[in-house]
Design a protein around this motif. Structure first.
Motif, short mmCIF file in Angstrom:
data_model
loop_
_atom_site.label_atom_id
_atom_site.label_comp_id
_atom_site.label_asym_id
_atom_site.label_seq_id
_atom_site.Cartn_x
_atom_site.Cartn_y
_atom_site.Cartn_z
N ILE A 1 21.13 9.04 43.77
CA ILE A 1 20.95 10.12 44.73
C ILE A 1 19.53 10.68 44.64
N LEU A 2 19.05 10.87 43.42
CA LEU A 2 17.69 11.37 43.22
C LEU A 2 16.66 10.39 43.77
N VAL A 3 16.82 9.11 43.49
CA VAL A 3 15.90 8.10 44.00
C VAL A 3 15.95 8.09 45.53
N PHE A 4 17.14 8.19 46.09
CA PHE A 4 17.28 8.21 47.55
C PHE A 4 16.55 9.41 48.15
N LEU A 5 16.72 10.59 47.55
CA LEU A 5 16.06 11.78 48.06
C LEU A 5 14.53 11.65 47.96
N LEU A 6 14.04 11.19 46.83
CA LEU A 6 12.59 11.02 46.69
C LEU A 6 12.05 9.99 47.66
N PHE A 7 12.77 8.89 47.80
CA PHE A 7 12.33 7.87 48.75
C PHE A 7 12.35 8.41 50.18
N SER A 8 13.38 9.17 50.52
CA SER A 8 13.47 9.75 51.87
C SER A 8 12.33 10.72 52.13
N LEU A 9 12.03 11.56 51.15
CA LEU A 9 10.91 12.51 51.31
C LEU A 9 9.59 11.77 51.50
N MET A 10 9.37 10.74 50.71
CA MET A 10 8.13 9.97 50.83
C MET A 10 8.05 9.28 52.19
N LEU A 11 9.16 8.74 52.64
CA LEU A 11 9.19 8.07 53.93
C LEU A 11 8.88 9.04 55.07
N VAL A 12 9.48 10.21 55.04
CA VAL A 12 9.22 11.23 56.06
C VAL A 12 7.76 11.65 56.02
#
Length: 141
Positions: A4-15
């Motif tokens: 979940i943490l990796v997903f959130l960080l990846f999502s923030l970076m993508l945005v």
């Protein structure tokens, strides 16, 4: 939990990577429009026909900037003369050789909201971008 943490960080970076160029272009466009308007007002105001920048010129400037997306109430103008004379008085234009200075500012607002979410230092929403210029008056009485 790690996923979940990796997903959130990846999502923030993508945005951030997707929208970073967009708001940077908005910033560049706003800065360019402020500088263009500053240069135009100085060219007109310091000409031999005027020697001042009065309130009607500033109102016309506000209208032009509103047409390209600026908020009228947030635009701030500062007109000064190098000699300390009133540079906005049409009855007493600045004499030839006196410097006419103009500063136009506009707030950044929430333009850097994505950067702040990621922890990147950026200008605050109350900070202001601006354009400034000085031109010697060409007015000869």
């Amino acid at each position: 939990m790690k996923q979940i943490l990796v997903f959130l960080l990846f999502s923030l970076m993508l945005v951030w990577l997707m929208f970073s160029p967009v708001y940077r272009h908005i910033l560049i466009l706003r800065q360019a429009m402020l500088q263009k308007e500053t240069d135009y007002l100085l060219e007109v105001g310091a000409s031999g026909a005027f020697g001042y920048i009065d309130e009607s010129m500033l109102e016309a400037s506000r209208e032009r900037l509103v047409q390209v997306g600026f908020n009228r109430s947030q635009l701030a103008y500062a007109v000064t003369a190098r000699s300390g004379l009133d540079a906005m008085d049409p009855d007493r234009p600045l004499p030839r050789g006196d410097g006419l200075r103009l500063v136009i500012t506009y707030p950044y607002g929430n333009l850097f909201g994505v950067d702040r979410l990621l922890g990147i230092s950026s200008p605050g929403s109350s900070d202001r971008m601006g354009a400034a210029g000085m031109k010697m008056s060409e007015y000869v009485p």
